[in-house]
Design a protein around this motif. Structure first.
Motif, mmCIF file in Angstrom:
data_model
loop_
_atom_site.group_PDB
_atom_site.id
_atom_site.type_symbol
_atom_site.label_atom_id
_atom_site.label_comp_id
_atom_site.label_asym_id
_atom_site.label_seq_id
_atom_site.Cartn_x
_atom_site.Cartn_y
_atom_site.Cartn_z
ATOM 1 N N LEU A 183 -14.841 -6.375 -2.182
ATOM 2 C CA LEU A 183 -14.290 -5.545 -3.246
ATOM 3 C C LEU A 183 -14.261 -4.107 -2.773
ATOM 4 N N ALA A 184 -13.229 -3.389 -3.152
ATOM 5 C CA ALA A 184 -13.153 -1.970 -2.814
ATOM 6 C C ALA A 184 -12.285 -1.253 -3.832
ATOM 7 N N ASP A 185 -12.681 -0.047 -4.197
ATOM 8 C CA ASP A 185 -11.848 0.846 -4.993
ATOM 9 C C ASP A 185 -11.285 1.900 -4.049
ATOM 10 N N VAL A 186 -9.960 1.930 -3.923
ATOM 11 C CA VAL A 186 -9.317 2.768 -2.905
ATOM 12 C C VAL A 186 -8.108 3.488 -3.490
ATOM 13 N N ARG A 187 -7.665 4.506 -2.768
ATOM 14 C CA ARG A 187 -6.372 5.102 -3.049
ATOM 15 C C ARG A 187 -5.339 4.494 -2.115
ATOM 16 N N LEU A 188 -4.078 4.431 -2.570
ATOM 17 C CA LEU A 188 -3.006 3.852 -1.782
ATOM 18 C C LEU A 188 -1.916 4.897 -1.552
ATOM 19 N N THR A 189 -1.389 4.914 -0.328
ATOM 20 C CA THR A 189 -0.266 5.788 -0.008
ATOM 21 C C THR A 189 1.044 5.185 -0.494
ATOM 22 N N GLU A 190 1.173 3.852 -0.380
ATOM 23 C CA GLU A 190 2.374 3.144 -0.810
ATOM 24 C C GLU A 190 2.094 2.420 -2.126
ATOM 25 N N ARG A 191 3.117 2.324 -2.934
ATOM 26 C CA ARG A 191 2.959 1.638 -4.218
ATOM 27 C C ARG A 191 3.155 0.142 -4.018
ATOM 28 N N PRO A 192 2.250 -0.697 -4.485
ATOM 29 C CA PRO A 192 2.427 -2.150 -4.378
ATOM 30 C C PRO A 192 3.663 -2.604 -5.153
ATOM 31 N N PRO A 193 4.213 -3.771 -4.803
ATOM 32 C CA PRO A 193 5.451 -4.231 -5.431
ATOM 33 C C PRO A 193 5.305 -4.655 -6.885
ATOM 34 N N ALA A 194 4.093 -4.890 -7.348
ATOM 35 C CA ALA A 194 3.896 -5.345 -8.729
ATOM 36 C C ALA A 194 2.625 -4.718 -9.280
ATOM 37 N N LEU A 195 2.514 -4.719 -10.609
ATOM 38 C CA LEU A 195 1.319 -4.177 -11.241
ATOM 39 C C LEU A 195 0.078 -4.915 -10.765
ATOM 40 N N LEU A 196 0.164 -6.239 -10.741
ATOM 41 C CA LEU A 196 -0.867 -7.067 -10.123
ATOM 42 C C LEU A 196 -0.245 -7.704 -8.891
ATOM 43 N N THR A 197 -0.760 -7.385 -7.734
ATOM 44 C CA THR A 197 -0.242 -7.925 -6.480
ATOM 45 C C THR A 197 -1.242 -8.926 -5.940
ATOM 46 N N VAL A 198 -0.802 -10.163 -5.723
ATOM 47 C CA VAL A 198 -1.709 -11.209 -5.263
ATOM 48 C C VAL A 198 -0.947 -12.175 -4.372
ATOM 49 N N ASP A 199 -1.586 -12.602 -3.273
ATOM 50 C CA ASP A 199 -0.958 -13.598 -2.412
ATOM 51 C C ASP A 199 -1.985 -14.093 -1.402
ATOM 52 N N THR A 200 -1.598 -15.143 -0.712
ATOM 53 C CA THR A 200 -2.426 -15.725 0.340
ATOM 54 C C THR A 200 -1.570 -15.933 1.582
ATOM 55 N N ALA A 201 -2.234 -15.943 2.729
ATOM 56 C CA ALA A 201 -1.574 -16.275 3.997
ATOM 57 C C ALA A 201 -2.646 -16.698 4.976
ATOM 58 N N GLY A 202 -2.482 -17.880 5.545
ATOM 59 C CA GLY A 202 -3.500 -18.373 6.471
ATOM 60 C C GLY A 202 -4.844 -18.504 5.797
ATOM 61 N N ASP A 203 -5.841 -17.836 6.360
ATOM 62 C CA ASP A 203 -7.195 -17.885 5.805
ATOM 63 C C ASP A 203 -7.476 -16.744 4.830
ATOM 64 N N ALA A 204 -6.473 -15.903 4.553
ATOM 65 C CA ALA A 204 -6.729 -14.682 3.785
ATOM 66 C C ALA A 204 -6.122 -14.739 2.392
ATOM 67 N N PHE A 205 -6.833 -14.121 1.471
ATOM 68 C CA PHE A 205 -6.391 -13.938 0.083
ATOM 69 C C PHE A 205 -6.611 -12.472 -0.272
ATOM 70 N N ALA A 206 -5.681 -11.873 -1.017
ATOM 71 C CA ALA A 206 -5.867 -10.485 -1.459
ATOM 72 C C ALA A 206 -5.264 -10.285 -2.841
ATOM 73 N N PHE A 207 -5.884 -9.394 -3.599
ATOM 74 C CA PHE A 207 -5.486 -9.068 -4.969
ATOM 75 C C PHE A 207 -5.626 -7.563 -5.127
ATOM 76 N N ILE A 208 -4.599 -6.913 -5.690
ATOM 77 C CA ILE A 208 -4.645 -5.466 -5.915
ATOM 78 C C ILE A 208 -4.234 -5.180 -7.351
ATOM 79 N N ALA A 209 -5.026 -4.354 -8.042
ATOM 80 C CA ALA A 209 -4.718 -3.953 -9.414
ATOM 81 C C ALA A 209 -5.030 -2.472 -9.579
#
Length: 479
Positions: A183-209
């Motif tokens: 878990l991390a609370d961070v600032r972003l330079t680029e805006r994610p494509p959706a209000l809730l961004t979630v996806d998986t690929a290979g062994d990785a999962f990520a969620f941004i809100a």
């Protein structure tokens, strides 16, 4: 701090705050014990409030306040192409509200303080005994001294490592299903494509809100990196997981907080031992998939609070307190299954599990009844409670926020009492229940519980039937 025949609630998270606030608003003496120092932490993990929880907040007059600081999202993306459209919900709240848990806690704490809850921060439960007449809780305060609180009932809303659950001898069977979540609370330079961004690929999962202050909460998991929670975490590791799952890290920087944790699936075999109850994470914990954790705990509180009020006031029907476990334990079990299934589908790796995930997504997306059931289960609006044999088909079901002759149902429920809805041309003696009439020509008579579920219903009811129903639920006369 002796609360006599009141209630002691242990744990000042969302579940404990809602429960204590309900009890105090009804005139019950409540002490809320919390071992942490006073303060709302921004480190909490829950990020969404579902429609049914918003309905419960609306029935307490606080939904609009939370809506004003949250971000409504009309769809909920789970994985791959499986996105649940919430616009067809039969609710005033046809969305999920993106809102950090600490914002919910702020509002619930203000409500509890206003209602008269007595707070005991930096106070830890060290012992609990009970008999047929009440509960004794030994607590150690900030000065190190131990004192005893007495109450008619006690509720453990004190989380995964519940001291109340341990004190009454209940096990917490289950297992860790995801290790080394970051878990991390961070600032972003680029805006994610959706209000809730979630996806998986290979062994990785990520969620941004997003948070309202410009920070974003990032949750990530790399299945190939299974390390203890104590292993140091840096921003490069978080970036790497997000890039693997989402394709880029959106220029994350300035992390104000990072942590590593694991996710368990556990449920207590009982939610009641004598005069002691469990609610929220003290009773059940599960994966964060679908954002159901905090919401399930808040629904526990909404189910239990009015029953405890009736018991403390001496008007609870025989067996009413037993219905808390009978109604909520199956819900907790179902959430364990559904959230666990979502995680396993999202992280499917083998060809046959990926094929099963694709089939599941196709069925949910294309088959209306299946989609409606899935949306109802995750948002909570589809949850009903068991009805006695021979009862009217509506008994146990949630009542939407219908418009009545004199306002909305949720506005009437703010009194904390049952609501008796009758045909427009009929007047019944309602006892403690709030009287109401349909704005339409409907002939059904409904007795609605304080938590918004149907207690009793009949077509073309007469005064005698209504009188019996009110008596069976302890709402006849002044009690």
């Amino acid at each position: 701090m002796d609360v006599g025949k009141g209630v002691v609630v242990v744990g000042a998270g969302p579940t404990g705050l809602l429960l204590a606030g309900d009890l105090a608003a009804a005139g019950v003496a409540v002490t809320l014990v919390e071992k942490r120092a006073h303060g709302i932490s921004n480190l909490s993990r829950a990020l969404v409030v579902h429609a049914r929880t918003l309905e419960q907040f609306d029935a307490r007059g606080i939904a609009d306040e939370l809506e004003a600081v949250g971000e409504p999202l009309g769809e909920l993306r789970l994985f791959d192409r499986l996105t649940l459209d919430l616009s067809q919900l039969r609710s005033r709240f046809r969305h999920v509200l993106v809102l950090p848990q600490y914002e919910v806690e702020k509002v619930l704490e203000r409500r509890a303080v206003k209602a008269g809850v007595r707070f005991a921060y930096e106070t830890e439960l060290v012992g609990l005994t009970q008999d047929a007449h009440g509960v004794r809780l030994d607590v150690r305060g900030p000065d190190g001294a131990t004192q005893t609180l007495t109450a008619a009932y006690a509720v453990g809303a004190d989380g995964l490592r519940s001291g109340v659950r341990e004190a009454v001898g209940l096990p917490f069977p289950g297992r860790s299903v995801i290790r080394s979540l970051v878990l991390a609370d961070v600032r972003l330079t680029e805006r994610p494509p959706a209000l809730l961004t979630v996806d998986t690929a290979g062994d990785a999962f990520a969620f941004i809100a997003p948070f309202a202050d410009g920070y974003h909460r990032v949750i990530g998991w790399d299945r190939s990196r299974n390390v203890p929670d104590s292993e140091p975490l840096d921003l490069d590791e978080v970036r790497g997981i997000v890039r693997q799952a989402l394709g880029r890290d959106f220029g994350m920087h300035d992390a104000r907080w990072m942590s590593r944790f694991h996710s368990d699936e556990r449920q207590a075999p009982a939610y009641r031992v004598g005069r002691v109850f469990l609610a929220g994470d003290a009773a059940h914990v599960h994966s964060p998939a679908g954002g159901q954790g905090m919401n399930t705990g808040l629904q526990d509180a909404a189910n239990l609070s009015w029953k405890l009020v009736a018991a403390v006031e001496g008007r609870a029907p025989q067996g009413l307190l037993d219905t808390y476990e009978a109604e909520r334990h199956p819900v907790g079990k179902a959430v364990l299954r559904s959230s666990g299934g979502l995680v396993r589908f999202a992280m499917a790796k083998r060809p046959w599990t990926r094929a099963a995930r694709g089939l599941f997504a196709a069925v949910v997306s294309r088959v209306g009844p299946v989609r409606t059931r899935a949306v109802g289960r995750i948002t909570g609006v589809g949850i009903s409670y068991p009805a006695p044999r021979g009862a009217h088909r509506l008994v146990g079901r949630r009542v939407p926020d219908v418009t009545l002759a004199a306002g909305r149902l949720h506005e009437l429920l703010r009194a904390g009492e049952f609501v008796l809805i009758a045909p427009r041309d009929v007047a019944f003696e309602t006892g403690r229940a709030v009287p109401a009439h349909w704005s339409s020509a409907r002939r059904t008579t409904l007795l609605v519980r304080p938590d918004g579920h149907v207690a009793w219903a009949a077509e073309e009811a007469d005064a005698g039937a209504v009188e019996v129903a009110l008596g069976e639920w302890g709402v006849r006369g002044d009690g």
